[in-house]
Design a protein around this motif. Structure first.
Motif, PDB file in Angstrom:
ATOM      1  N   MET A 104      -2.783  -1.219   8.040  1.00  0.00           N
ATOM      2  CA  MET A 104      -3.292   0.119   8.304  1.00  0.00           C
ATOM      3  C   MET A 104      -4.242   0.102   9.510  1.00  0.00           C
ATOM      4  O   MET A 104      -4.218   1.006  10.347  1.00  0.00           O
ATOM      5  CB  MET A 104      -4.037   0.646   7.081  1.00  0.00           C
ATOM      6  N   LEU A 105      -5.051  -0.934   9.605  1.00  0.00           N
ATOM      7  CA  LEU A 105      -5.974  -1.030  10.737  1.00  0.00           C
ATOM      8  C   LEU A 105      -5.244  -1.232  12.056  1.00  0.00           C
ATOM      9  O   LEU A 105      -5.796  -0.937  13.115  1.00  0.00           O
ATOM     10  CB  LEU A 105      -6.978  -2.160  10.497  1.00  0.00           C
ATOM     11  N   ARG A 106      -4.025  -1.744  11.989  1.00  0.00           N
ATOM     12  CA  ARG A 106      -3.222  -1.894  13.207  1.00  0.00           C
ATOM     13  C   ARG A 106      -2.398  -0.649  13.513  1.00  0.00           C
ATOM     14  O   ARG A 106      -1.648  -0.623  14.490  1.00  0.00           O
ATOM     15  CB  ARG A 106      -2.268  -3.087  13.049  1.00  0.00           C
ATOM     16  N   GLY A 107      -2.498   0.373  12.675  1.00  0.00           N
ATOM     17  CA  GLY A 107      -1.806   1.636  12.917  1.00  0.00           C
ATOM     18  C   GLY A 107      -0.319   1.601  12.616  1.00  0.00           C
ATOM     19  O   GLY A 107       0.464   2.258  13.306  1.00  0.00           O
ATOM     20  N   ARG A 108       0.090   0.862  11.595  1.00  0.00           N
ATOM     21  CA  ARG A 108       1.517   0.728  11.288  1.00  0.00           C
ATOM     22  C   ARG A 108       2.055   1.814  10.379  1.00  0.00           C
ATOM     23  O   ARG A 108       3.256   1.874  10.147  1.00  0.00           O
ATOM     24  CB  ARG A 108       1.773  -0.626  10.631  1.00  0.00           C
ATOM     25  N   TYR A 109       1.206   2.641   9.823  1.00  0.00           N
ATOM     26  CA  TYR A 109       1.661   3.671   8.887  1.00  0.00           C
ATOM     27  C   TYR A 109       1.472   5.048   9.496  1.00  0.00           C
ATOM     28  O   TYR A 109       0.502   5.317  10.181  1.00  0.00           O
ATOM     29  CB  TYR A 109       0.880   3.587   7.576  1.00  0.00           C
ATOM     30  N   HIS A 110       2.414   5.942   9.183  1.00  0.00           N
ATOM     31  CA  HIS A 110       2.342   7.308   9.689  1.00  0.00           C
ATOM     32  C   HIS A 110       1.911   8.300   8.616  1.00  0.00           C
ATOM     33  O   HIS A 110       1.568   9.425   8.931  1.00  0.00           O
ATOM     34  CB  HIS A 110       3.694   7.736  10.269  1.00  0.00           C
ATOM     35  N   ALA A 111       1.968   7.873   7.351  1.00  0.00           N
ATOM     36  CA  ALA A 111       1.587   8.758   6.251  1.00  0.00           C
ATOM     37  C   ALA A 111       0.880   7.945   5.169  1.00  0.00           C
ATOM     38  O   ALA A 111       1.066   6.732   5.066  1.00  0.00           O
ATOM     39  CB  ALA A 111       2.826   9.436   5.665  1.00  0.00           C
ATOM     40  N   VAL A 112       0.106   8.640   4.371  1.00  0.00           N
ATOM     41  CA  VAL A 112      -0.629   7.982   3.291  1.00  0.00           C
ATOM     42  C   VAL A 112       0.328   7.431   2.238  1.00  0.00           C
ATOM     43  O   VAL A 112       0.129   6.323   1.726  1.00  0.00           O
ATOM     44  CB  VAL A 112      -1.631   8.977   2.654  1.00  0.00           C
ATOM     45  N   THR A 113       1.357   8.180   1.942  1.00  0.00           N
ATOM     46  CA  THR A 113       2.311   7.715   0.927  1.00  0.00           C
ATOM     47  C   THR A 113       3.032   6.450   1.377  1.00  0.00           C
ATOM     48  O   THR A 113       3.350   5.600   0.550  1.00  0.00           O
ATOM     49  CB  THR A 113       3.338   8.813   0.615  1.00  0.00           C
ATOM     50  N   GLU A 114       3.272   6.347   2.662  1.00  0.00           N
ATOM     51  CA  GLU A 114       3.903   5.137   3.183  1.00  0.00           C
ATOM     52  C   GLU A 114       3.005   3.924   2.974  1.00  0.00           C
ATOM     53  O   GLU A 114       3.462   2.853   2.586  1.00  0.00           O
ATOM     54  CB  GLU A 114       4.194   5.330   4.672  1.00  0.00           C
ATOM     55  N   ALA A 115       1.708   4.102   3.191  1.00  0.00           N
ATOM     56  CA  ALA A 115       0.757   3.005   2.988  1.00  0.00           C
ATOM     57  C   ALA A 115       0.638   2.650   1.511  1.00  0.00           C
ATOM     58  O   ALA A 115       0.598   1.470   1.148  1.00  0.00           O
ATOM     59  CB  ALA A 115      -0.604   3.393   3.549  1.00  0.00           C
ATOM     60  N   LEU A 116       0.595   3.637   0.652  1.00  0.00           N
ATOM     61  CA  LEU A 116       0.453   3.372  -0.779  1.00  0.00           C
ATOM     62  C   LEU A 116       1.685   2.700  -1.372  1.00  0.00           C
ATOM     63  O   LEU A 116       1.564   1.809  -2.221  1.00  0.00           O
ATOM     64  CB  LEU A 116       0.138   4.670  -1.522  1.00  0.00           C
ATOM     65  N   THR A 117       2.855   3.095  -0.941  1.00  0.00           N
ATOM     66  CA  THR A 117       4.060   2.432  -1.458  1.00  0.00           C
ATOM     67  C   THR A 117       4.199   1.027  -0.892  1.00  0.00           C
ATOM     68  O   THR A 117       4.805   0.165  -1.526  1.00  0.00           O
ATOM     69  CB  THR A 117       5.329   3.243  -1.132  1.00  0.00           C
ATOM     70  N   ASP A 118       3.604   0.794   0.282  1.00  0.00           N
ATOM     71  CA  ASP A 118       3.676  -0.549   0.843  1.00  0.00           C
ATOM     72  C   ASP A 118       2.788  -1.535   0.089  1.00  0.00           C
ATOM     73  O   ASP A 118       3.000  -2.743   0.182  1.00  0.00           O
ATOM     74  CB  ASP A 118       3.298  -0.534   2.323  1.00  0.00           C
ATOM     75  N   ILE A 119       1.793  -1.045  -0.671  1.00  0.00           N
ATOM     76  CA  ILE A 119       1.006  -1.939  -1.516  1.00  0.00           C
ATOM     77  C   ILE A 119       1.928  -2.633  -2.511  1.00  0.00           C
ATOM     78  O   ILE A 119       1.876  -3.850  -2.687  1.00  0.00           O
ATOM     79  CB  ILE A 119      -0.112  -1.175  -2.255  1.00  0.00           C
ATOM     80  N   LEU A 120       2.795  -1.851  -3.142  1.00  0.00           N
ATOM     81  CA  LEU A 120       3.753  -2.441  -4.085  1.00  0.00           C
ATOM     82  C   LEU A 120       4.741  -3.341  -3.371  1.00  0.00           C
ATOM     83  O   LEU A 120       5.085  -4.422  -3.867  1.00  0.00           O
ATOM     84  CB  LEU A 120       4.495  -1.340  -4.842  1.00  0.00           C
ATOM     85  N   GLY A 121       5.196  -2.917  -2.215  1.00  0.00           N
ATOM     86  CA  GLY A 121       6.147  -3.732  -1.456  1.00  0.00           C
ATOM     87  C   GLY A 121       5.552  -5.068  -1.046  1.00  0.00           C
ATOM     88  O   GLY A 121       6.195  -6.110  -1.169  1.00  0.00           O
ATOM     89  N   GLN A 122       4.318  -5.039  -0.562  1.00  0.00           N
ATOM     90  CA  GLN A 122       3.659  -6.293  -0.175  1.00  0.00           C
ATOM     91  C   GLN A 122       3.393  -7.171  -1.395  1.00  0.00           C
ATOM     92  O   GLN A 122       3.512  -8.401  -1.322  1.00  0.00           O
ATOM     93  CB  GLN A 122       2.345  -5.999   0.547  1.00  0.00           C
ATOM     94  N   GLY A 123       3.036  -6.548  -2.517  1.00  0.00           N
ATOM     95  CA  GLY A 123       2.836  -7.321  -3.746  1.00  0.00           C
ATOM     96  C   GLY A 123       4.104  -8.010  -4.204  1.00  0.00           C
ATOM     97  O   GLY A 123       4.074  -9.167  -4.631  1.00  0.00           O
ATOM     98  N   VAL A 124       5.235  -7.325  -4.083  1.00  0.00           N
ATOM     99  CA  VAL A 124       6.515  -7.922  -4.459  1.00  0.00           C
ATOM    100  C   VAL A 124       6.875  -9.072  -3.515  1.00  0.00           C
ATOM    101  O   VAL A 124       7.339 -10.130  -3.954  1.00  0.00           O
ATOM    102  CB  VAL A 124       7.627  -6.845  -4.482  1.00  0.00           C
ATOM    103  N   VAL A 125       6.649  -8.886  -2.229  1.00  0.00           N
ATOM    104  CA  VAL A 125       6.940  -9.944  -1.254  1.00  0.00           C
ATOM    105  C   VAL A 125       6.072 -11.171  -1.528  1.00  0.00           C
ATOM    106  O   VAL A 125       6.561 -12.313  -1.545  1.00  0.00           O
ATOM    107  CB  VAL A 125       6.730  -9.429   0.188  1.00  0.00           C
ATOM    108  N   LEU A 126       4.783 -10.953  -1.747  1.00  0.00           N
ATOM    109  CA  LEU A 126       3.885 -12.076  -2.021  1.00  0.00           C
ATOM    110  C   LEU A 126       4.184 -12.716  -3.369  1.00  0.00           C
ATOM    111  O   LEU A 126       4.060 -13.935  -3.529  1.00  0.00           O
ATOM    112  CB  LEU A 126       2.432 -11.615  -1.957  1.00  0.00           C
ATOM    113  N   GLY A 127       4.575 -11.912  -4.343  1.00  0.00           N
ATOM    114  CA  GLY A 127       4.958 -12.459  -5.645  1.00  0.00           C
ATOM    115  C   GLY A 127       6.204 -13.313  -5.550  1.00  0.00           C
ATOM    116  O   GLY A 127       6.307 -14.357  -6.206  1.00  0.00           O
ATOM    117  N   GLY A 128       7.154 -12.896  -4.730  1.00  0.00           N
ATOM    118  CA  GLY A 128       8.349 -13.708  -4.526  1.00  0.00           C
ATOM    119  C   GLY A 128       8.043 -15.022  -3.840  1.00  0.00           C
ATOM    120  O   GLY A 128       8.627 -16.061  -4.152  1.00  0.00           O
ATOM    121  N   ALA A 129       7.095 -14.993  -2.904  1.00  0.00           N
ATOM    122  CA  ALA A 129       6.722 -16.223  -2.219  1.00  0.00           C
ATOM    123  C   ALA A 129       5.957 -17.163  -3.149  1.00  0.00           C
ATOM    124  O   ALA A 129       6.076 -18.381  -3.047  1.00  0.00           O
ATOM    125  CB  ALA A 129       5.872 -15.905  -0.996  1.00  0.00           C
ATOM    126  N   ALA A 130       5.175 -16.600  -4.062  1.00  0.00           N
ATOM    127  CA  ALA A 130       4.347 -17.412  -4.956  1.00  0.00           C
ATOM    128  C   ALA A 130       5.066 -17.772  -6.247  1.00  0.00           C
ATOM    129  O   ALA A 130       4.491 -18.410  -7.111  1.00  0.00           O
ATOM    130  CB  ALA A 130       3.061 -16.669  -5.278  1.00  0.00           C
TER     131      ALA A 130
END
Length: 158
Positions: A104-130
């Motif tokens: 978000m600090l790098r300006g990668r999101y255009h909407a709040v909902t996009e940022a909030l859904t990416d929390i789950l997406g990033q959690g799934v990616v990190l969970g798969g790696a771990a």
């Protein structure tokens, strides 16, 4: 005249079972976070993951394991597995939120909902790696051991 309502305060009072469960799951959270860090992708923000995992472990141990100490080993193991699963989910959501904040600090999101859904997406990616054997064993063995020790403390200092 005002009516007096009496509530059972047994669930709200600190007990030895809650203390042992909180300490046990806090240690489990710290060791699991330490085991997860080498498997995370390069560039992953992990500031305070160990301390935050300990905090989540303390709260989940106190509220999930310590609230209902089981009389049998199988019941304690079941509660410990449930608490370990809650711990894994909260830590992955925390790490996903850290990743989302960095993006978000790098300006990668255009909407709040996009940022909030990416929390789950990033959690799934990190969970798969771990999702490694040593991480899973550390997490679930620590949860079961915390619940068994909590049940022992409930019987010992009742």
């Amino acid at each position: 005249m005002q009516r007096v309502i009496l509530r059972s305060s047994r669930g709200a009072l600190p007990t030895a079972a809650k203390l042992v469960a909180g300490i046990g799951l806090a240690l489990t959270g710290f060791f699991t976070a330490s085991a997860i860090l080498p498997y995370l992708p390069a560039g992953t923000r992990d500031q305070g993951a160990g301390l935050m995992s300990m905090s989540f472990g303390w709260l989940i141990g106190w509220r999930v394991i310590g609230r209902a100490p089981q009389a049998t080993m199988a019941g304690a193991a079941r509660v410990g597995l449930r608490a370990a699963l809650w711990l894994a989910l909260t830590v992955l959501l925390y790490l996903g939120a850290l990743q989302m904040m960095a993006r978000m600090l790098r300006g990668r999101y255009h909407a709040v909902t996009e940022a909030l859904t990416d929390i789950l997406g990033q959690g799934v990616v990190l969970g798969g790696a771990a999702f490694q054997l040593d991480v899973i064993v550390t997490l679930f063995l620590g949860g079961v051991l915390s619940a068994i020790l909590s049940a022992w403390a409930a019987r010992r200092w009742q």
